[in-house]
Design an enzyme around this catalytic site. Sequence first.
Site, PDB file in Angstrom:
ATOM      1  CB  SER A   1      -0.923   0.003   1.226  1.00 25.07           C
ATOM      2  OG  SER A   1      -0.156   0.162   2.410  1.00 25.07           O
ATOM      3  CE  LYS A   2      -2.662   6.364  -2.223  1.00 24.79           C
ATOM      4  NZ  LYS A   2      -3.603   7.501  -2.086  1.00 24.79           N
ATOM      5  NE  ARG A   3       1.511  -0.772   5.931  1.00 21.87           N
ATOM      6  CZ  ARG A   3       0.437  -1.402   5.472  1.00 21.87           C
ATOM      7  NH1 ARG A   3      -0.586  -0.714   4.998  1.00 21.87           N
ATOM      8  NH2 ARG A   3       0.378  -2.721   5.476  1.00 21.87           N
ATOM      9  CG  HIS A   4       4.475  -1.211   2.002  1.00 19.83           C
ATOM     10  ND1 HIS A   4       3.164  -1.631   1.911  1.00 19.83           N
ATOM     11  CD2 HIS A   4       4.978  -1.791   3.122  1.00 19.83           C
ATOM     12  CE1 HIS A   4       2.900  -2.437   2.927  1.00 19.83           C
ATOM     13  NE2 HIS A   4       3.977  -2.543   3.671  1.00 19.83           N
ATOM     14  N   GLY A   5       5.720   3.049   0.169  1.00 18.53           N
ATOM     15  CA  GLY A   5       6.488   3.857  -0.775  1.00 18.53           C
ATOM     16  C   GLY A   5       5.841   3.911  -2.143  1.00 18.53           C
TER      17      GLY A   5
END
Length: 467
Positions: free
Chosen positions: A242-246
Site C-alpha cells: 500500500s501507500k505506506r510502503h512507498g
Amino acid sequence: MPDTQVVTRFAPSPTGFLHIGGARTALFNWLFARGNGGKFLLRIEDTDRARSTPEATEAILKGMEWLGLDYDGEAVSQASRTDRHAEVAHEMLASGHAYKCFSTQDEIAAFREQAKAEGRSTLFRSPWRDTDPASHPDQPYAIRVKAPREGESVIGDQVQGRVAWKNETLDDMIVLRSDGTPTYMLAVVVDDHDMGVTHVIRGDDHLANAARQTMVYDAMGWQVPVWAHIPLIHGPDGKKLSKRHGALGVSEYQALGYPTPAMRNYLARLGWSHGDDEFFTDAQAKEWFDLDGIGKSPARFDFKKLENLSSQHIAQMDDAALLHEIDGYLASRDENALSVGQKDALSRAMYCLKDRARTLGDLLEKAHFVLGSRPFEPDEKASKALDNVSRRILSELTPHLQNASWSRDDLEEAVTKVAEAHDLKLGKLAGPLRAALAGRAVSPSVFDMMLIIGRDETLARIEDAKI
C-alpha cells in the site's frame, strides 16, 4: 484445453495509475504469451463509467510502454461491447440457464437486514427463479444465472491447485441489471471468450470469481480457460502493498531511476522463480517462464533486491540502451534533456560509470564531472579536501601533468611522485584532486576522469581549485 495458440490478456480498470501489482500481472501474461509463441491482448475494463477516466487509461498505456509490454492488435474497450454482453445474457435466458428477477434493491436489502438480525445466511435466494413466466409482472427485471444448489463447484487452478466451493454458498449472480447494463462478471467472460483467451492469469483476489464465472461458460457451452491465480504482492512487513510502503505507480519507479530491464527482471521474480536464478535477461525470462514456477505464497517487495538487480543491469547494458533509459528517466522527472555534447561526453565516460551505479540517478551523479561545466563548485564534502595544504600540492602537481604523455601509466606516475615527495599515500592526494576535477567527494577514478576530459580541461580545473 485443445492444442491451440496461447492467448493471454491484461484487463486493467482505468480508475488510477498502473500499480506494481497490475504491472506484474501484465508481465506474467506477456511472458507466457511471448514464450509460447502466442498472443498478448489488452482490454480496458471501463464499464464503471463513474470512476473510469481517460487520464487513467493513458497512465496504464504509458506504464506498459515503459515496461516494454507490447500487445497484439488494438486495445479493446469493454464499455464498447455492452450490446454483445446483453445479447449473451438474453441467450442464457432463452436457454433456461438464467431467469428474470423482479426483486427490487429495497426488497433485497430488507431481506438481508432481517436475515442478519435473525442470525441466518444473508445469501439472497430470488423468489422468481422457478416462477411461471405467465405470472411475471410488466416491470423492469434483472437477469440472474441459475447457480447449482447442491454439491460443489470445482476449478483446477495452475497455481492454487484444486479449489472447491459448496454450491449452497453461491448465489444466482446478476448478469444483466434492471437498467439493461451488464455486470462485470458477465462482461469479463464474454470478452475473454470472444477474444479467444486461453489462459486467464490474474491476482488471487479474483479466485472466488472463477467459480461464478465458470457458470457463464457452462451455460453458454463455451470452453473454460486455464485458470492461474497469482498471489498478491506484500510489503517488506508482510502486509498487503500500500501507500505506506512507498512508490506504487509504475511511473514512480521510472522516476526513481530503475532501468526497464531491471524492473522487468525484478517483477518476474516477485512470486515466480527459475531455480536460484535472480539476474536474467528478457530472452531467458521468455524461455523459462511457466505457470508451474509461480508460488502460492504472497511475494514481498524488497527495494534492496530491486536496487541490486538495477545495478547489475546497468553494468551489463550497452551504452546506447542506457542513454535511451536516461532520456526517459529525465523526462519522467521533468528535468532537462541531455545535450548532444553531454551525451557524447557521457558515452566516453560510461566505461567507468556503469559498474558502480545503483540507479540511473546514481550514474548521472557520478557523471557530474563530464555533464557539468567550469567552474566546478565543490560540494560540502569535497570542499573539506581542498584545504590550503592540498591546494599547494596541486600547484606542484601541475607542471608534472603538463609534461605527462597523458597515458594512464604516466598520469599515475606523475601523481605518485608528488604524493611521495610529501610522504603521502596516493589516496591522500586523490581526494583533493577528485574535488578539483569533479567538485564531488565520490566520483570515478581520478585517472579515468583525467583521461576522459583531457589535458587542457584537467589543468584548467586544477587551476580553478587553487584559487
